[in-house]
Design a protein around this motif. Structure first.
Motif, short mmCIF file in Angstrom:
data_model
loop_
_atom_site.label_atom_id
_atom_site.label_comp_id
_atom_site.label_asym_id
_atom_site.label_seq_id
_atom_site.Cartn_x
_atom_site.Cartn_y
_atom_site.Cartn_z
N TYR A 1 0.60 -0.95 -0.28
CA TYR A 1 0.19 -0.01 0.10
C TYR A 1 0.95 1.47 -0.17
O TYR A 1 1.05 1.82 -0.71
N TYR A 2 1.80 1.56 0.67
CA TYR A 2 2.63 2.44 0.91
C TYR A 2 3.43 2.64 -0.30
O TYR A 2 3.69 3.72 -0.74
N CYS B 1 5.27 13.56 -1.23
CA CYS B 1 4.25 12.48 -2.11
C CYS B 1 4.47 11.09 -0.38
O CYS B 1 3.75 10.52 -0.28
N GLN B 2 5.76 11.59 0.08
CA GLN B 2 6.42 10.53 0.49
C GLN B 2 5.51 10.74 1.94
O GLN B 2 4.74 9.51 2.51
N CYS C 1 -6.50 8.42 -3.44
CA CYS C 1 -5.68 8.34 -4.19
C CYS C 1 -7.04 7.40 -5.31
O CYS C 1 -5.82 6.80 -6.16
N ALA D 1 -0.31 4.94 4.53
CA ALA D 1 -0.02 3.38 5.07
C ALA D 1 -0.08 3.80 6.37
O ALA D 1 -0.62 2.05 6.87
N SER E 1 2.38 9.21 1.22
CA SER E 1 1.85 8.00 1.48
C SER E 1 1.83 7.05 2.55
O SER E 1 1.31 6.25 2.69
N THR F 1 0.70 3.57 -3.21
CA THR F 1 0.39 5.00 -3.22
C THR F 1 1.44 5.93 -3.31
O THR F 1 1.38 7.08 -4.45
N SER F 2 2.22 5.99 -2.99
CA SER F 2 3.47 6.90 -3.02
C SER F 2 3.83 6.82 -4.73
O SER F 2 4.13 7.90 -5.74
#
Length: 137
Positions: free
Chosen positions: A14-15, A57-58, A106, A65, A61, A18-19
């Motif tokens: 997921y992490y 973004c990180q 997302c 997550a 995410s 999404t990133s």
């Protein structure tokens, strides 16, 4: 598969999923700025702004997550029991709110932003083609 390994697999997938989606939106905006907006102003894109966008973004995410690990939503086995992800069958109010938020943040938002910017890029290229070739298609 143990529950701990299931949660770990879901978190990692997921992490990074999404990133990468958010990175694609950043790249789309960067392309728009490089092709359409900044050539008009003759201004360069500063590297620190690009780094800040990717750090954002990180961070987004990571927040999305980690939320199921903190009780807002949940991870679990997917339909066939072969992999783990978001528990789509979570019927609690926080689970439903999380799934609605995830669907918006997302999916709907990235698709909308990417579509708008690519349409603007295509319009600009079409106008430039008309100006250079003296005809429009």
């Amino acid at each position: 598969m143990s529950e701990a390994s299931c949660v770990y697999e879901a978190f990692v997938n997921y992490y990074f999923g999404t990133s990468s989606m958010f990175y694609h939106v950043c790249i789309t905006i960067r392309r728009y700025l490089g092709i359409v907006a900044l050539p008009l102003n003759n201004a360069p894109i500063e590297k620190w702004r690009v780094a800040l966008a990717f750090a954002g973004c990180q961070l987004l995410s990571l927040v999305l997550a980690v939320s199921p690990l903190l009780g807002f939503g949940s991870y679990g086995l997917e339909a066939h029991g072969t992999s783990c992800g978001l528990a789509l069958n979570d019927r609690s109010s926080t689970g439903k709110a999380y799934l609605i938020g995830i669907g918006t943040v997302c999916y709907a938002l990235p698709v909308t932003i990417t579509s708008i910017f690519y349409v603007l890029i295509i319009k600009t290229i079409r106008v430039l083609d008309c100006a250079l070739l003296f005809f429009c298609w």
